[in-house]
Write an enzyme that holds these catalytic residues in place. Structure first.
Site, PDB file in Angstrom:
ATOM      1  N   SER A   1      40.392  30.694  22.752  1.00 38.59           N
ATOM      2  CA  SER A   1      40.578  30.449  24.198  1.00 38.59           C
ATOM      3  C   SER A   1      39.915  29.362  24.496  1.00 38.59           C
ATOM      4  O   SER A   1      38.824  28.744  23.907  1.00 38.59           O
ATOM      5  CB  SER A   1      40.173  31.665  24.745  1.00 38.59           C
TER       6      SER A   1
ATOM      7  N   LYS B   1      41.154  38.803  21.793  1.00 40.48           N
ATOM      8  CA  LYS B   1      41.807  37.944  22.445  1.00 40.48           C
ATOM      9  C   LYS B   1      42.817  38.341  23.539  1.00 40.48           C
ATOM     10  O   LYS B   1      43.105  37.718  24.627  1.00 40.48           O
ATOM     11  CB  LYS B   1      42.377  36.636  21.442  1.00 40.48           C
TER      12      LYS B   1
ATOM     13  N   HIS C   1      41.039  39.778  26.291  1.00 44.89           N
ATOM     14  CA  HIS C   1      40.334  38.747  27.078  1.00 44.89           C
ATOM     15  C   HIS C   1      41.470  38.026  28.126  1.00 44.89           C
ATOM     16  O   HIS C   1      41.182  38.159  29.180  1.00 44.89           O
ATOM     17  CB  HIS C   1      40.072  37.424  25.968  1.00 44.89           C
ATOM     18  N   ASN C   2      42.776  37.924  27.536  1.00 50.44           N
ATOM     19  CA  ASN C   2      43.833  37.636  28.324  1.00 50.44           C
ATOM     20  C   ASN C   2      44.403  38.520  29.465  1.00 50.44           C
ATOM     21  O   ASN C   2      44.683  38.094  30.489  1.00 50.44           O
ATOM     22  CB  ASN C   2      45.185  37.053  27.400  1.00 50.44           C
TER      23      ASN C   2
ATOM     24  N   GLU D   1      41.818  38.119  32.102  1.00 54.93           N
ATOM     25  CA  GLU D   1      42.048  36.844  32.795  1.00 54.93           C
ATOM     26  C   GLU D   1      43.209  36.914  33.669  1.00 54.93           C
ATOM     27  O   GLU D   1      42.954  36.500  34.908  1.00 54.93           O
ATOM     28  CB  GLU D   1      42.350  35.983  31.691  1.00 54.93           C
TER      29      GLU D   1
END
Length: 465
Positions: free
Chosen positions: A128, A182, A185-186, A189
């Site tokens: 990222s 990940k 995480h997105n 986000e």
């Protein structure tokens, strides 16, 4: 001729910049791209870099020291499988293949087990930070067999972003867990960006602040507990002028938000694992409906006049700030709840404290707030839910009424705030000892004989409706 320490396949933006990042840290890096002209361009653009040009996969593989360490930076999906298939016969046992793309974690799981049978180590590597992060310090989320990771630990730590002197590249866990982390995480986000967007709408349309005033608000917020990369860039975007027209650039941008699918994957997994992630999912739906531009214009012509759209006084800036922080806490809590459930399902042995610390720099959701999450899991590694941590309890107790007031105003006046609204609804559901789910279960039993449990005795029952 010296053998290269690592090889990178794929010289698009991310692959090229990661290769240069490794080279900057003293590693000799072999590079390969299916189109040789692209490889040549990278070499010509960086004549003094520690890069080795290769034109065939065999030349590429032969240029690497053993056990070979090969980072694939190609488009997620079939392209990864194609690269693996084409390179497999050139590899030896114990070589290490690393997928640094945005792969779906189930694909990484499949590839991990398949290659393990052939004696090849496979690491899933969440990356990222975008182009700049790849070049100068991304957040890395590596997973796979620990012994294979250990051979790359120093390299990962060297190229990763640093927070308080610590590399943002913690070992995530077994198998495909790095790509799952990940993905979450997105998903977070998406939620964070949606909440910031809704705050912007209220500042601009309900409070009638001009672009410079909005920039000042976000700049002020970035100096406090809302400090984050996303708040920082928002403070720069909202009053940035278009060089062609001298108007505010963001006002010239079509209100259609695209996506690459990782937020959608997060929502899919929340459904698979029975995790309530409504704030994160509402952000995905908001992007969907943004694509309904023609329909929205028509609906506005029909229904726009029935919205009140009253304005707010400037004193509401603090309320919106508190509402944003409270909703942000809930969004992150949903993300970590999803990680907790996945950890139990797949037995990955995730360390939530290290995951939070690994997101403090380099990545898109980097924020001061992540220190609080790390502290929560340091205090209690087996924390059942992030909202049960003392800091979260203190802040939500103080800020929830402001979140409720902001949502109440926005809904009454017709301002779309699906992220905020889902946050307060989640909070109210989570903090309710009794909900209407008993009625729903009774309905299920009535029409489908699905049975129910009672609060006064053990066992399954069917009502004589």
């Amino acid at each position: 001729m010296n053998k290269s320490n690592i090889g990178v396949i794929g010289m698009a933006v991310m692959g090229k910049n990661l290769a240069l990042n490794f080279a900057d840290h003293g590693y000799l890096v072999s590079i390969y791209n299916r189109t040789t002209d692209v490889t040549t361009s990278v070499i010509n653009e960086n004549p003094n870099a520690n890069l080795v040009k290769t034109e065939t996969l065999k030349e590429f593989v032969d240029s690497l020291e053993k056990p070979r360490k090969i980072l694939m930076m190609v488009q997620a999906g079939r392209a990864v499988d194609a690269v693996i298939e084409s390179i497999l016969e050139l590899l030896d046992k114990n070589d290490i293949l690393i997928d640094g793309g945005n792969s779906y974690f189930e694909d990484t799981q499949r590839r991990y087990f398949s290659l393990k049978e052939k004696g090849i180590n496979y690491l899933g590597l969440g990356v990222s930070g975008g182009e700049e992060g790849a070049r100068f310090g991304p957040a890395l989320m590596p997973s796979g067999d620990k012994q294979a990771y250990n051979q790359l630990k120093k390299m990962f730590d060297d190229v990763a972003a640093k927070a308080d002197g610590e590399a943002c590249a913690p070992y995530i866990g077994k198998e495909g867990s790095g790509h799952f982390v990940k993905m979450v995480h997105n998903g977070i986000e998406y939620g964070d960006m949606q909440l910031i967007g809704e705050s912007y709408t209220l500042l601009k349309d309900a409070m009638m602040l001009n672009p410079d005033e909005i920039a000042d608000v976000f700049t002020l917020w970035n100096k406090g507990e809302l400090n984050s990369y996303l708040i920082e860039i928002t403070s720069k975007i909202v009053n940035f002028k278009d060089s062609e027209t001298d108007d505010i650039l963001v006002d010239k941008i079509l209100d259609v938000a695209k996506q690459k699918g990782t937020g959608k994957w997060t929502s899919m997994q929340s459904l698979q694992l029975n995790v309530e992630a409504s704030v994160l999912t509402s952000a995905v739906y908001a992007r969907f409906i943004s694509e309904y531009k023609k329909i929205r214009l028509k609906a506005h012509d029909i229904y726009g006049s029935i919205k009140k759209k009253e304005t707010l006084s400037k004193e509401w800036t603090l309320k919106i700030q508190h509402a944003l922080y409270a909703a942000k806490m809930i969004a992150y809590a949903q993300g970590f709840d999803l990680l907790t459930k996945a950890n139990k399902q797949y037995e990955w042995e995730l360390n939530m404290k290290e995951i939070a610390k690994g997101w403090r720099a380099g990545c898109i959701i980097r924020a001061k707030f992540l220190d609080k999450i790390a502290e929560a899991y340091e205090t209690n590694r087996n924390l059942e839910h992030l909202l049960f941590d003392d800091y979260f309890i203190e802040k939500l107790t103080a800020y929830t009424q402001d979140l409720r007031d902001v949502v109440s105003f926005a809904l009454a006046q017709g301002y779309p705030v699906s992220g905020f609204a889902n946050a307060i609804t989640y909070f109210d559901n989570l903090s309710s000892s009794i909900t209407s789910a008993n009625l729903i279960q009774a309905q299920r039993d009535f029409f489908g004989a699905h049975s129910f449990r009672r609060i006064d005795k053990e066992g399954d029952f069917h009502g004589n409706w």
